[in-house]
Design a protein around this motif. Structure first.
Motif, PDB file in Angstrom:
ATOM      1  N   GLY A   1      10.742   1.391   4.036  1.00 34.36           N
ATOM      2  CA  GLY A   1      11.198   2.456   3.164  1.00 34.36           C
ATOM      3  C   GLY A   1      12.699   2.606   3.099  1.00 34.36           C
ATOM      4  N   ASN A   2      13.442   1.585   3.483  1.00 35.03           N
ATOM      5  CA  ASN A   2      14.903   1.661   3.423  1.00 35.03           C
ATOM      6  C   ASN A   2      15.415   1.643   1.985  1.00 35.03           C
ATOM      7  N   ILE A   3      14.794   0.855   1.134  1.00 30.02           N
ATOM      8  CA  ILE A   3      15.222   0.754  -0.262  1.00 30.02           C
ATOM      9  C   ILE A   3      14.532   1.817  -1.114  1.00 30.02           C
ATOM     10  N   GLU A   4      13.236   1.984  -0.917  1.00 34.74           N
ATOM     11  CA  GLU A   4      12.473   3.014  -1.627  1.00 34.74           C
ATOM     12  C   GLU A   4      11.889   3.953  -0.582  1.00 34.74           C
ATOM     13  N   PRO A   5      12.588   5.049  -0.283  1.00 34.15           N
ATOM     14  CA  PRO A   5      12.126   5.943   0.777  1.00 34.15           C
ATOM     15  C   PRO A   5      10.939   6.817   0.357  1.00 34.15           C
ATOM     16  N   HIS A   6       9.785   6.187   0.331  1.00 35.94           N
ATOM     17  CA  HIS A   6       8.491   6.842   0.136  1.00 35.94           C
ATOM     18  C   HIS A   6       7.538   6.002   0.976  1.00 35.94           C
ATOM     19  N   LEU A   7       6.642   6.624   1.687  1.00 33.93           N
ATOM     20  CA  LEU A   7       5.765   5.905   2.612  1.00 33.93           C
ATOM     21  C   LEU A   7       4.992   4.802   1.903  1.00 33.93           C
TER      22      LEU A   7
ATOM     23  N   ASP B   1      -5.111  13.541  10.150  1.00 36.20           N
ATOM     24  CA  ASP B   1      -6.146  13.111   9.204  1.00 36.20           C
ATOM     25  C   ASP B   1      -5.546  12.232   8.105  1.00 36.20           C
ATOM     26  N   GLU B   2      -4.413  12.630   7.546  1.00 34.45           N
ATOM     27  CA  GLU B   2      -3.762  11.828   6.500  1.00 34.45           C
ATOM     28  C   GLU B   2      -3.352  10.462   7.042  1.00 34.45           C
ATOM     29  N   ALA B   3      -2.775  10.442   8.222  1.00 33.55           N
ATOM     30  CA  ALA B   3      -2.342   9.181   8.824  1.00 33.55           C
ATOM     31  C   ALA B   3      -3.525   8.253   9.063  1.00 33.55           C
ATOM     32  N   SER B   4      -4.609   8.822   9.530  1.00 35.05           N
ATOM     33  CA  SER B   4      -5.811   8.031   9.776  1.00 35.05           C
ATOM     34  C   SER B   4      -6.335   7.427   8.478  1.00 35.05           C
ATOM     35  N   ARG B   5      -6.389   8.235   7.432  1.00 32.43           N
ATOM     36  CA  ARG B   5      -6.872   7.740   6.134  1.00 32.43           C
ATOM     37  C   ARG B   5      -5.945   6.662   5.576  1.00 32.43           C
ATOM     38  N   PHE B   6      -4.623   6.900   5.659  1.00 32.63           N
ATOM     39  CA  PHE B   6      -3.673   5.911   5.143  1.00 32.63           C
ATOM     40  C   PHE B   6      -3.812   4.592   5.909  1.00 32.63           C
ATOM     41  N   HIS B   7      -3.893   4.679   7.216  1.00 29.19           N
ATOM     42  CA  HIS B   7      -4.030   3.467   8.020  1.00 29.19           C
ATOM     43  C   HIS B   7      -5.344   2.749   7.703  1.00 29.19           C
ATOM     44  N   CYS B   8      -6.417   3.487   7.595  1.00 27.65           N
ATOM     45  CA  CYS B   8      -7.718   2.868   7.277  1.00 27.65           C
ATOM     46  C   CYS B   8      -7.683   2.179   5.918  1.00 27.65           C
ATOM     47  N   GLU B   9      -7.065   2.820   4.931  1.00 22.09           N
ATOM     48  CA  GLU B   9      -6.991   2.203   3.607  1.00 22.09           C
ATOM     49  C   GLU B   9      -6.086   0.972   3.621  1.00 22.09           C
ATOM     50  N   THR B  10      -5.041   0.998   4.423  1.00 17.78           N
ATOM     51  CA  THR B  10      -4.182  -0.183   4.569  1.00 17.78           C
ATOM     52  C   THR B  10      -4.996  -1.341   5.151  1.00 17.78           C
ATOM     53  N   LEU B  11      -5.834  -1.036   6.122  1.00 24.26           N
ATOM     54  CA  LEU B  11      -6.666  -2.085   6.735  1.00 24.26           C
ATOM     55  C   LEU B  11      -7.737  -2.601   5.778  1.00 24.26           C
ATOM     56  N   ILE B  12      -8.242  -1.756   4.911  1.00 20.93           N
ATOM     57  CA  ILE B  12      -9.208  -2.195   3.894  1.00 20.93           C
ATOM     58  C   ILE B  12      -8.560  -3.241   2.991  1.00 20.93           C
ATOM     59  N   VAL B  13      -7.339  -2.967   2.560  1.00 18.70           N
ATOM     60  CA  VAL B  13      -6.604  -3.912   1.710  1.00 18.70           C
ATOM     61  C   VAL B  13      -6.319  -5.201   2.486  1.00 18.70           C
ATOM     62  N   ALA B  14      -5.880  -5.072   3.721  1.00 15.55           N
ATOM     63  CA  ALA B  14      -5.592  -6.249   4.549  1.00 15.55           C
ATOM     64  C   ALA B  14      -6.828  -7.121   4.734  1.00 15.55           C
TER      65      ALA B  14
ATOM     66  N   VAL C   1       0.868  -1.177   0.000  1.00 13.79           N
ATOM     67  CA  VAL C   1       0.000   0.000   0.000  1.00 13.79           C
ATOM     68  C   VAL C   1       0.905   1.227   0.000  1.00 13.79           C
ATOM     69  N   VAL C   2       0.751   2.077  -1.028  1.00 14.34           N
ATOM     70  CA  VAL C   2       1.650   3.209  -1.256  1.00 14.34           C
ATOM     71  C   VAL C   2       0.905   4.524  -1.051  1.00 14.34           C
ATOM     72  N   TRP C   3       1.469   5.400  -0.245  1.00 16.32           N
ATOM     73  CA  TRP C   3       0.925   6.750  -0.015  1.00 16.32           C
ATOM     74  C   TRP C   3       0.912   7.510  -1.343  1.00 16.32           C
TER      75      TRP C   3
ATOM     76  N   VAL D   1       6.419  11.781   1.085  1.00 18.32           N
ATOM     77  CA  VAL D   1       6.566  11.567   2.521  1.00 18.32           C
ATOM     78  C   VAL D   1       7.299  10.244   2.706  1.00 18.32           C
ATOM     79  N   VAL D   2       8.253  10.219   3.612  1.00 19.82           N
ATOM     80  CA  VAL D   2       8.995   8.991   3.894  1.00 19.82           C
ATOM     81  C   VAL D   2       8.465   8.322   5.157  1.00 19.82           C
ATOM     82  N   GLU D   3       8.177   9.104   6.166  1.00 15.24           N
ATOM     83  CA  GLU D   3       7.782   8.567   7.461  1.00 15.24           C
ATOM     84  C   GLU D   3       6.305   8.845   7.753  1.00 15.24           C
ATOM     85  N   PRO D   4       5.595   7.874   8.325  1.00 12.45           N
ATOM     86  CA  PRO D   4       4.186   8.108   8.645  1.00 12.45           C
ATOM     87  C   PRO D   4       3.974   9.251   9.628  1.00 12.45           C
ATOM     88  N   MET D   5       4.959   9.533  10.460  1.00 13.69           N
ATOM     89  CA  MET D   5       4.801  10.616  11.443  1.00 13.69           C
ATOM     90  C   MET D   5       4.842  11.992  10.784  1.00 13.69           C
ATOM     91  N   ASP D   6       5.208  12.039   9.499  1.00 13.66           N
ATOM     92  CA  ASP D   6       5.201  13.305   8.768  1.00 13.66           C
ATOM     93  C   ASP D   6       3.847  13.616   8.138  1.00 13.66           C
TER      94      ASP D   6
END
Length: 143
Positions: free
Chosen positions: A95-101, A64-77, A48-50, A55-60
């Motif tokens: 994100g060590n190899i591809e630094p994008h959230l 609201d964005e974090a909540s949406r990203f997490h919810c969409e990740t759970l939808i896929v899961a 699941v790609v932001w 953005v590299v880190e979820p804390m950035d």
């Protein structure tokens, strides 16, 4: 591991193709795309790609964005779980190899290559093309 700028990041490109080297897009949410991986140690693995700004880190993300990203990740899961019925799901945001959230969503099974621990490092095997496409379509149908 180097710094990636917007100009260098493949995930920041304006186009969001339905199929890339990683796999087939199975989900296009408000803030993310999910790709069913064509290489995997187990049956039922997606990334699941932001889709927002670079953005590299979820804390950035904003709350609201974090909540949406997490919810969409759970939808896929949930779709992967409902399709393959694994006893456990794993989530990995690196994100060590591809630094994008992005978050790896992986079905886990007794006796899989990581049996009781993490899956092995390194490149997973290429899946059978027919089964890969059939599995991607089955998960997509649940989304």
């Amino acid at each position: 591991m180097g710094l990636v700028t917007l100009a260098d990041c493949r995930w920041c490109a304006p186009a969001r193709p339905d199929e890339i080297d990683l796999g087939i897009r199975i989900f296009a949410g408000q803030v993310s795309d999910a790709y069913f991986a064509r290489r995997s140690f187990v049956r039922g693995y997606a990334v699941v790609v932001w889709r927002g700004r670079h953005v590299v880190e979820p804390m950035d993300l904003t709350i609201d964005e974090a909540s949406r990203f997490h919810c969409e990740t759970l939808i896929v899961a949930r779709a992967i779980r409902d399709c393959f019925r694994p006893p456990k799901m794993n989530y990995l945001t690196m994100g060590n190899i591809e630094p994008h959230l992005h978050t790896h969503v992986t079905a886990r099974y007794p006796g899989d290559p990581g049996d009781g621990g993490p899956l092995p490092a390194g490149e997973p095997p290429l899946l059978d093309e027919t089964r890969f496409r059939r599995d991607a379509a089955a998960v997509r149908a649940l989304l």
